[in-house]
Design a protein around this motif. Structure first.
Motif, short mmCIF file in Angstrom:
data_model
loop_
_atom_site.label_atom_id
_atom_site.label_comp_id
_atom_site.label_asym_id
_atom_site.label_seq_id
_atom_site.Cartn_x
_atom_site.Cartn_y
_atom_site.Cartn_z
N SER A 90 0.80 -1.22 0.00
CA SER A 90 0.00 0.00 0.00
C SER A 90 0.84 1.28 0.00
O SER A 90 0.29 2.36 0.12
CB SER A 90 -0.88 0.00 1.26
OG SER A 90 -0.06 -0.13 2.40
N GLY A 91 2.16 1.17 -0.10
CA GLY A 91 3.02 2.36 -0.04
C GLY A 91 2.56 3.41 -1.06
O GLY A 91 2.53 3.14 -2.26
N ASP A 92 2.21 4.60 -0.59
CA ASP A 92 1.57 5.58 -1.47
C ASP A 92 2.47 6.11 -2.58
O ASP A 92 1.99 6.45 -3.66
CB ASP A 92 1.05 6.78 -0.65
CG ASP A 92 -0.25 6.47 0.06
OD1 ASP A 92 -1.19 6.00 -0.62
OD2 ASP A 92 -0.32 6.67 1.27
N THR A 93 3.76 6.22 -2.32
CA THR A 93 4.59 6.83 -3.36
C THR A 93 4.91 5.86 -4.50
O THR A 93 5.32 6.29 -5.57
CB THR A 93 5.93 7.37 -2.79
OG1 THR A 93 6.72 6.28 -2.35
CG2 THR A 93 5.69 8.35 -1.66
N ILE A 94 4.74 4.56 -4.27
CA ILE A 94 5.24 3.59 -5.24
C ILE A 94 4.44 3.59 -6.56
O ILE A 94 5.04 3.66 -7.63
CB ILE A 94 5.34 2.17 -4.62
CG1 ILE A 94 6.12 2.25 -3.29
CG2 ILE A 94 6.04 1.21 -5.59
CD1 ILE A 94 6.18 0.96 -2.50
N PRO A 95 3.10 3.57 -6.53
CA PRO A 95 2.38 3.66 -7.82
C PRO A 95 2.70 4.96 -8.57
O PRO A 95 2.77 4.97 -9.81
CB PRO A 95 0.91 3.60 -7.40
CG PRO A 95 0.90 2.88 -6.09
CD PRO A 95 2.17 3.34 -5.41
N ALA A 96 2.91 6.05 -7.81
CA ALA A 96 3.26 7.32 -8.46
C ALA A 96 4.62 7.20 -9.15
O ALA A 96 4.79 7.62 -10.30
CB ALA A 96 3.27 8.46 -7.44
N LEU A 97 5.59 6.60 -8.45
CA LEU A 97 6.92 6.41 -9.05
C LEU A 97 6.84 5.55 -10.30
O LEU A 97 7.48 5.84 -11.32
CB LEU A 97 7.87 5.74 -8.04
CG LEU A 97 8.31 6.57 -6.83
CD1 LEU A 97 9.11 5.69 -5.86
CD2 LEU A 97 9.15 7.77 -7.27
N ILE A 98 6.06 4.48 -10.21
CA ILE A 98 5.95 3.56 -11.37
C ILE A 98 5.31 4.28 -12.55
O ILE A 98 5.79 4.20 -13.68
CB ILE A 98 5.14 2.30 -10.97
CG1 ILE A 98 5.91 1.49 -9.91
CG2 ILE A 98 4.85 1.44 -12.21
CD1 ILE A 98 5.11 0.33 -9.32
N ALA A 99 4.22 5.00 -12.27
CA ALA A 99 3.53 5.71 -13.35
C ALA A 99 4.46 6.72 -14.02
O ALA A 99 4.41 6.93 -15.24
CB ALA A 99 2.28 6.41 -12.81
N LEU A 100 5.34 7.33 -13.23
CA LEU A 100 6.25 8.35 -13.77
C LEU A 100 7.50 7.76 -14.41
O LEU A 100 8.36 8.50 -14.88
CB LEU A 100 6.65 9.33 -12.65
CG LEU A 100 5.54 10.26 -12.16
CD1 LEU A 100 5.94 10.94 -10.86
CD2 LEU A 100 5.21 11.30 -13.23
N GLY A 101 7.62 6.44 -14.40
CA GLY A 101 8.77 5.80 -15.04
C GLY A 101 10.06 5.97 -14.27
O GLY A 101 11.16 6.05 -14.85
N ALA A 102 9.97 5.98 -12.92
CA ALA A 102 11.17 6.16 -12.10
C ALA A 102 12.12 4.97 -12.24
O ALA A 102 11.69 3.83 -12.40
CB ALA A 102 10.76 6.34 -10.63
#
Lengths: 291, 161
Positions: free
Chosen positions: A121-133
């Motif tokens: 459930s880590g909130d930053t992880i889907p954002a990082l993935i979506a942004l191609g980190a």
């Protein structure tokens, strides 16, 4: 809390040596908001904590329109949303870092630590993935890179081998006419753990009529945060329309593998994946259109 | 033989040196070593905010900071809030607005509110509520606390030259 050794090296090579020397019995300390809780509860045991907050590479936060974002693994959430250029370029990341815990937690907790903690459930992880980190991982001998979607391997587990540490994250510069967003569902207003989280990023064509590409990532609906390639493929080349958004939401719902627990049921979570994918996409499209 | 670390830090403007174990939290150092018991222990896992202090200008839960990490840092606790001329406007407003009952959460709320007003002298009510989301109170229902913070912001505005 059981005894352990505390070291705070000032140079990356020393930190890597300090981690490698103890292998599985060493753990990196950044904000401490997960590891100290886990040590106190006896959920993890370590012989050594390596505090990396004095090391420049691990604390770098710099944005360049050509090079993108360099986000040191120990940079706390507040620095990300308080640095104007970063907030402007990556609103989808800001959505996520503003949701991690409350004021006190955001003053300490890092994006890199959220990733290394590997909570589904880590909130930053889907954002990082979506942004191609991209994650930069180092050991005393080598450095390797992997996309954020490959970093977590199971709840609380990552690709990090004994002796390795996450040094920083790199996020590509935002493409022209791109936008991103992260949304989560919780039953209250703040200070809670995502029942479902969805990160979305889109690149539109010059007329803003068509998707050039898109990435959708889900949190809290599988053992690790998930990149749903099928959802991105459902959008690439399609018109920006409710119909294409619906197709992406359907692909995201099909990819989710939720469980029933105290925070939600399988049915509720699958429903939320659809609703949040639609909303995150609409917000990402709006941001891409404003740009 | 337990390893002891020597830590030098600035607490409420005073240079302080103490010895601690690596596993001791800042909260334990404040209360058990330095005898600054104004900072309270609530949940001890970063949920309740009772142990909130200001570390290098940032609000943190002192239970989630190792004492060893404050080497060279600046720490502000509730003991440093009142000045030589009397209570801090936040403390005065908490009293006047009855923003406390049992008082265990109060030092944490005061330090959290101070951290907010230090950077945002005129927060909206919504902003105050969001900022204080990491501080729990089981007595007041929060309304009186929010009102006290807004009242203190007004007082400090009037007092500003």
């Amino acid at each position: 809390m059981r005894s352990f050794e505390y070291v705070a090296p000032r140079v990356l090579s020393e930190a890597l040596a300090a981690v490698a020397e103890r292998g599985e019995r060493a753990r990196v300390l950044a904000g401490g908001t997960d590891i100290l809780v886990q040590l106190r509860a006896g959920r993890r045991q370590v012989d050594r904590l390596v505090d990396v907050k004095a090391i420049p590479e691990v604390n770098e936060l710099s944005y360049d329109p050509h090079r993108g974002l360099r986000l040191g693994a120990a940079v706390p959430c507040y620095r990300v949303y308080e640095q104007g250029s970063v907030a402007q370029a990556y609103p989808g990341l800001i959505d996520a870092v503003s949701l991690v815990g409350g004021t006190q937690i955001q003053g300490r907790a890092s994006v890199g630590g959220n990733l290394c903690n590997a909570a589904p459930s880590g909130d930053t992880i889907p954002a990082l993935i979506a942004l191609g980190a991209v994650c930069i991982v180092a050991s005393p001998a080598t450095t390797r890179e992997m996309p954020a979607e490959d970093f977590c391997t199971a709840p609380g587990r990552t690709v990090l081998q004994p002796g390795e540490m996450l040094v920083n994250l790199r996020i590509p510069p935002p493409a022209r006419r791109s936008g991103a967003a992260y949304l989560r569902f919780i039953p209250r207003n703040e200070m809670d753990i995502a029942v479902v989280g969805v990160g979305a990023s889109v690149v539109l064509d010059d007329a803003r009529q068509r998707f050039v590409s898109a990435r959708i990532a889900l949190g809290a609906v599988a053992p690790t945060p998930l990149l749903v390639k099928a959802a991105g493929e459902a959008l690439a080349g399609q018109d920006v329309s409710e119909r294409s958004i619906e197709a992406a939401a359907a692909a995201a719902m099909a990819a989710a593998r939720p469980i029933t627990d105290m925070r939600g049921t399988v049915e509720q979570r699958r429903h939320l994946v659809g609703a949040l994918t639609r909303r995150a996409l609409r917000r990402a499209i709006q941001r891409a259109s404003e740009e | 033989m337990l390893e002891r670390l020597r830590v030098q830090t600035l607490v409420n403007g005073e240079e302080i040196e103490f010895l601690c174990e690596p596993r001791q939290s800042l909260l334990e150092a404040l209360r058990d070593i330095l005898k600054l018991t104004g900072t309270k222990e609530g949940c001890n896992d970063g949920n309740c905010g009772a142990c909130s202090v200001i570390l290098n200008g940032r609000l943190v839960d002192s239970c989630l900071v190792l004492a060893a990490e404050v080497q060279g840092a600046t720490v502000e606790t509730v003991e440093g809030l009142a000045g030589p001329t009397g209570l801090h406007p936040l403390q005065q407003s908490f009293l006047e607005q009855a923003a406390l009952q049992c008082g265990i959460c109060t030092p944490g709320f005061l330090m959290a509110a101070k951290a907010l007003l230090d950077r945002e002298p005129h927060p909206s009510e919504a902003r105050v509520r969001l900022w204080l989301a990491g501080n729990l109170c089981r007595c007041t229902g929060y309304d009186k606390i929010v009102r006290a913070v807004l009242d203190a912001a007004d007082k400090m505005e009037v007092a500003r030259p």
